[in-house]
Write a protein that holds these residues in place. Structure first.
Motif, PDB file in Angstrom:
ATOM      1  N   LEU A  18      -1.321  -0.403 -12.563  1.00 44.71           N
ATOM      2  CA  LEU A  18      -1.498   0.782 -11.720  1.00 44.71           C
ATOM      3  C   LEU A  18      -2.974   0.931 -11.388  1.00 44.71           C
ATOM      4  N   ARG A  22      -5.100   0.785  -5.494  1.00 42.87           N
ATOM      5  CA  ARG A  22      -3.911   0.248  -4.865  1.00 42.87           C
ATOM      6  C   ARG A  22      -2.771   1.248  -4.807  1.00 42.87           C
ATOM      7  N   ALA A  23      -2.666   2.106  -5.848  1.00 42.77           N
ATOM      8  CA  ALA A  23      -1.428   2.862  -6.006  1.00 42.77           C
ATOM      9  C   ALA A  23      -1.555   4.377  -5.858  1.00 42.77           C
TER      10      ALA A  23
END
Length: 410
Positions: A18, A22-23
């Motif tokens: 995570l 990116r998330a």
């Protein structure tokens, strides 16, 4: 016959990472940690500190309110309530607000009980704001306003208030900030952190601007009862303003019920209905036991509340007089339980001043920069502390100020 597809369950599963880049939601990168909580992470590790920092009453919740909580538990009143809150509580809120600001709200359709005023504000903004709508906020101001506007995908627009104006919001300066994208204004009087209040005449001028530009108002009046000079006025009470105003209030400050987390919003039926949509999926309802305690507070707790307010007034007088005599001068706080003196003459940033006072003087206060750029050069001192602690804090501050003045003269 059509060949059936087969899923290869033996395929290697890649490790999941995570990564924030990116998330996580990009919106979160636009806000920082609370300047208050961030500073008090440092305080937690200090021993023997006198805290004039956290905005929380030092009084225990009055016994009759706590007893109502216990009785509710004993009766098994521990289930869900209406999304809007217990109707008995909403009826009492309607009566209480009518006496407080002179505006009557329908307890069935115009009042919602929330988990503190913070949740009410969050629901109000998400129910009102479309992406890129602008929301005007006067600063210095409470730390949650800007982040909650950002999280609702709105754009916070800041109007600075100044010590020379007693940190009141100037109608002229407000109107300068209004654009075609402006949708709402957040007001907070009495103001955290400055202790400022607005006059009836000033609020009327603000209301006229709101009408002129067809705006909405969210008015956070959690400190309304803690008005020491004159009467408290609400913008919601002016002609035509009830229909475009959401009045926010709660029991945390005046009734010393911070941990109960009971706030409420009063406003137009359509706005309340929209808030309920958010509230019912994220929170469902405020805690039932806390709602029963709130019923007791509003029906029988006024005398206890008024005693606390009188004590705050005495503490306000003491702290303002003594810190002013030490050179920490500022506007006389007409409301809240905060004093917001200037520290500009000491040549330190508000954070450095606060950090050194904590480390070297043993007193915790909050840097003014936590409340916006306009708070730089000031510090917030809470007088929601025992009188003995206020006296000791003044002595420690006096000793520390002499130390840094001596250093400056070397």
């Amino acid at each position: 016959m059509k060949k059936q597809s087969v899923v290869d369950h033996s395929a290697k599963i890649l490790p999941f990472s995570l990564s924030p880049k990116r998330a996580l939601a990009k919106q979160l990168s636009l806000i920082g940690k609370s300047g208050i909580r961030d500073f008090f992470e440092i305080v937690q590790n200090q021993k023997g500190v006198i805290s004039l920092g956290i905005g929380e009453p030092d009084f225990e919740t009055p016994w009759l309110i706590r007893e109502a909580s216990i009785y509710a538990l004993e009766k098994g009143e521990t289930g869900y309530t209406s999304n809007l809150g217990l109707i008995e509580l909403r009826k009492l809120i309607s009566q209480y607000v009518l006496k407080l600001i002179g505006v009557e709200y329908d307890p069935y359709e115009e009042i919602i009980v929330t988990v503190g005023v913070s949740e009410a504000l969050d629901c109000a903004l998400r129910a009102l704001i479309d992406p890129q709508d602008e929301v005007i906020i006067h600063q210095p101001s409470y730390v949650s306003y800007v982040p909650l506007v950002v999280l609702a995908h709105g754009i916070p627009v800041i109007v600075e208030t100044h010590e020379k104006d007693e940190f009141r919001l100037s109608p002229i300066e407000l109107e300068k900030k209004i654009t075609p994208r402006t949708k709402a204004i957040i007001l907070n009087f009495p103001t955290n952190p400055t202790g400022a209040t607005e006059s009836e005449q000033q609020l009327k001028a603000l209301a006229e601007i709101v009408h002129k530009h067809n705006l909405f108002v969210i008015t956070d009046e959690i400190y309304a009862e803690l008005t020491y000079e004159g009467k408290h006025f609400s913008i919601a009470a002016f002609e035509g303003m009830k229909e475009r105003t959401l009045f926010l209030h709660g029991l945390s400050k005046a009734f010393s019920m911070t941990g109960y987390r009971i706030g409420y919003g009063c406003g137009p039926k359509e706005w309340i209905e929209a808030m309920v949509k958010i509230h019912q999926y994220s929170i469902l309802c405020a805690p039932s036991v806390a709602q029963y305690a709130a019923i007791e507070a509003l029906s029988k707790g006024r005398k206890e509340m008024e005693k606390m307010v009188e004590e705050y007034k005495l503490r306000r007088n003491f702290l303002w007089k003594n810190l002013s005599s030490l050179g920490l001068t500022g506007c006389y706080p007409r409301g809240t339980f905060y004093y917001f003196p200037s520290i500009r003459t000491y040549g330190l940033s508000s954070r450095d001043f606060s950090y050194r006072l904590l480390q070297e003087g043993g007193v915790a206060i909050v840097p003014g920069s936590a409340f916006g750029q306009g708070g730089e050069g000031y510090v917030r001192c809470s007088f929601a502390a025992r009188f003995e602690d206020l006296q000791m804090a003044v002595r420690r501050i006096e000793k520390w100020l002499k130390k840094i003045e001596k250093e400056a003269n070397k």
